[in-house]
Enzyme design. Structure first.
Site, PDB file in Angstrom:
ATOM      1  N   HIS A  79     -71.935  38.259 -39.486  1.00 16.96           N
ATOM      2  CA  HIS A  79     -70.486  38.162 -39.397  1.00 16.96           C
ATOM      3  C   HIS A  79     -69.948  39.061 -38.284  1.00 16.96           C
ATOM      4  O   HIS A  79     -69.016  38.678 -37.559  1.00 16.96           O
ATOM      5  CB  HIS A  79     -69.875  38.552 -40.745  1.00 16.96           C
ATOM      6  CG  HIS A  79     -68.380  38.628 -40.721  1.00 16.96           C
ATOM      7  ND1 HIS A  79     -67.708  39.830 -40.717  1.00 16.96           N
ATOM      8  CD2 HIS A  79     -67.428  37.659 -40.682  1.00 16.96           C
ATOM      9  CE1 HIS A  79     -66.409  39.592 -40.692  1.00 16.96           C
ATOM     10  NE2 HIS A  79     -66.202  38.295 -40.655  1.00 16.96           N
ATOM     11  N   GLU A  82     -70.403  37.277 -35.110  1.00 17.24           N
ATOM     12  CA  GLU A  82     -69.401  36.212 -34.971  1.00 17.24           C
ATOM     13  C   GLU A  82     -68.134  36.751 -34.299  1.00 17.24           C
ATOM     14  O   GLU A  82     -67.564  36.120 -33.402  1.00 17.24           O
ATOM     15  CB  GLU A  82     -69.060  35.633 -36.344  1.00 17.24           C
ATOM     16  CG  GLU A  82     -67.924  34.622 -36.336  1.00 17.24           C
ATOM     17  CD  GLU A  82     -67.158  34.594 -37.636  1.00 17.24           C
ATOM     18  OE1 GLU A  82     -65.905  34.633 -37.586  1.00 17.24           O
ATOM     19  OE2 GLU A  82     -67.794  34.540 -38.704  1.00 17.24           O
ATOM     20  N   HIS A  83     -67.696  37.922 -34.710  1.00 19.21           N
ATOM     21  CA  HIS A  83     -66.521  38.545 -34.093  1.00 19.21           C
ATOM     22  C   HIS A  83     -66.770  38.889 -32.629  1.00 19.21           C
ATOM     23  O   HIS A  83     -65.916  38.671 -31.762  1.00 19.21           O
ATOM     24  CB  HIS A  83     -66.153  39.828 -34.848  1.00 19.21           C
ATOM     25  CG  HIS A  83     -65.379  39.598 -36.111  1.00 19.21           C
ATOM     26  ND1 HIS A  83     -64.124  40.118 -36.313  1.00 19.21           N
ATOM     27  CD2 HIS A  83     -65.681  38.901 -37.241  1.00 19.21           C
ATOM     28  CE1 HIS A  83     -63.688  39.763 -37.518  1.00 19.21           C
ATOM     29  NE2 HIS A  83     -64.623  39.030 -38.099  1.00 19.21           N
ATOM     30  N   GLU A 159     -60.983  43.749 -42.628  1.00 23.10           N
ATOM     31  CA  GLU A 159     -61.235  42.463 -43.296  1.00 23.10           C
ATOM     32  C   GLU A 159     -61.900  42.676 -44.653  1.00 23.10           C
ATOM     33  O   GLU A 159     -61.576  42.011 -45.637  1.00 23.10           O
ATOM     34  CB  GLU A 159     -62.114  41.579 -42.407  1.00 23.10           C
ATOM     35  CG  GLU A 159     -62.291  40.168 -42.937  1.00 23.10           C
ATOM     36  CD  GLU A 159     -63.063  39.271 -41.983  1.00 23.10           C
ATOM     37  OE1 GLU A 159     -63.347  38.117 -42.361  1.00 23.10           O
ATOM     38  OE2 GLU A 159     -63.383  39.721 -40.859  1.00 23.10           O
TER      39      GLU A 159
END
Length: 459
Positions: A79, A82-83, A159
């Site tokens: 993840h 992904e950022h 997040e």
């Protein structure tokens, strides 16, 4: 520069053409809905679905990597990466990436799951070349600079904090941990505060190089597009980045998984000062390749898939004990989950669980009635077709199918498989799955005596 004879050049070009092969996987009517696949030298697969009646196109790249591929020390790396792919390449800054799509009214995003990651852009058909160039550039040319890793760390921690503030989300992560324990499938996709703070740029770069090789990628596009044109544009973008240097590489096969550790009869309670108690009661389910998944889909829909489902009627309509109550399934490469979620006032959690457990036990013993099965099949067929009304959904379908199954199934074939489910099929899968001892996860302001009583719900 080393010169080559015309004979050698011709032979090399012929060999390259032989490696790049195109297949028609699904043949649509008058070209509409036709799905094609081209495998390029280097193992990159490109699948497209043509829909000339629309003015949009969605382009995506699926990576054969998810949080399941992380070691404990790399928790959240997929993840995190992904950022970072949005933070800049050798050709574009982060602002260049976002403004390019904004300038044409497009939208771009990404998501990370347990077993795959997807990056996509939806644009007008005339702007598809731009979307292809930008997304391919992100996937092949990311810089992953130390300063970007440091800056994005704060965003990801926010997040995680945002997710932690939503107990309706956290309870599903808790249930995965309850079922799978401290295994990759049991850990959260986002990672934890500790693992995210410990990740370094070097670790993330190594993870990127290992998992973003063309053999691990599937390119998918759907809408008013031409397959050959998409292939040329994608190939040009990858070759520009030097990402197709190998000519003997083959695509990785669909994930066969590693048998996950599954536990039965476990109860995990997380004490939170919330207005509601959030509960998930569930059992091991089916792998996504299991042929019985069609019967499980019917069972899931009849039990908790809509306003006419048993759980909705019993828990909400008849007794008013919850606003949200539903069932769901999650299928992985080698295992799965079947769960029932409900959110209710803390003093009613035992009543809600008792009703849910009674319904699951009843269906395990008796199966479903013919009218329930017919209604569930109709609901599934309708929702399947309606859910494929936009190019984004079509891209998701063909991209995920190629990555996870290595094949495509037409919508007509899917509807036929649903229609072929019989009461005996549903009865058999219900008896096998719902007859298992369930596990339970609860988040809420429960007192010690209430928490102790929860074990009776899985006894």
């Amino acid at each position: 520069m080393t010169s080559r004879s015309p004979k050698t050049t011709a032979r090399t070009s012929s060999e390259a053409r032989a490696v790049a092969r195109t297949q028609t996987l699904l043949k649509g009517k008058d070209g509409i809905g036709t799905v094609r696949r081209t495998t390029l030298p280097g193992g990159l697969r490109i699948v497209t679905e043509t829909l000339p009646s629309v003015r949009s196109a969605t382009f995506g790249i699926w990576a054969h990597v998810g949080s399941r591929d992380e070691t404990p020390a790399l928790g959240g790396a997929t993840h995190y990466l992904e950022h970072l792919l949005f933070k800049g390449t050798h050709r574009r800054s982060a602002l260049d990436i976002s403004s390019a799509l904004d300038a044409v009214g497009g939208e771009m995003n990404a998501f990370t799951a347990k077993e795959y990651t997807c990056y996509y852009a939806r644009v007008l058909d005339t702007d598809l070349p731009l979307a292809i160039d930008v997304v391919c550039d992100m996937l092949t040319g990311s810089l992953i600079r130390q300063e970007d890793v440091d800056a994005e760390r704060g965003v990801i921690l926010e997040e995680i904090a945002m997710t932690e503030d939503d107990p309706g989300d956290v309870v599903h992560d808790l249930f995965a941990r309850t079922m799978f324990g401290d295994t990759p499938l049991g850990r959260p996709v986002l990672g934890t505060v500790d693992t995210v703070e410990a990740l370094t740029a070097d670790r993330i770069r190594r993870f990127y190089k290992k998992h973003y090789d063309p053999t691990h990628l599937v390119v998918a596009a759907a809408g008013n597009i031409d397959h050959a044109t998409v292939v040329r544009q994608v190939r040009r973008a990858f070759e520009k980045a030097g990402a197709l240097t190998r000519t003997d590489a083959a695509p990785v096969a669909p994930r066969d998984g590693r048998r996950a550790i599954r536990t039965a009869g476990r109860v995990e309670v997380l004490s939170r000062r919330t207005e509601q108690a959030h509960v998930v009661l569930g059992v091991p389910g089916l792998a996504r390749t299991d042929d019985r998944r069609w019967a499980l889909g019917v069972l899931n829909t009849a039990l908790g898939g809509g306003m006419s489902s048993r759980l909705f009627q019993e828990v909400r309509e008849k007794r008013g004990l919850a606003y949200s109550v539903y069932s769901y399934t999650s299928g992985f490469a080698d295992c799965g989950l079947f769960g029932v979620y409900a959110g209710c006032r803390p003093n009613q959690v035992h009543d809600v669980l008792s009703i849910c457990r009674d319904e699951l036990d009843r269906v395990a013993r008796e199966g479903l009635g013919d009218d329930e099965i017919a209604r569930a099949i109709g609901q599934l067929k309708g929702s399947t077709v309606l859910g494929l009304e936009d190019t984004g959904a079509l891209m998701n379908r063909i991209g995920k199918s190629e990555l996870c199954w290595g094949d495509q199934m037409s919508v007509d074939d899917m509807l036929a498989r649903m229609a072929a489910v019989t009461p005996d099929d549903v009865r058999d899968v219900a008896a096998e799955l719902l007859g298992q001892r369930p596990s339970l996860s609860v988040i809420g302001p429960l007192k010690d005596k209430q928490a102790d009583r929860l074990h009776t719900a899985v006894a």
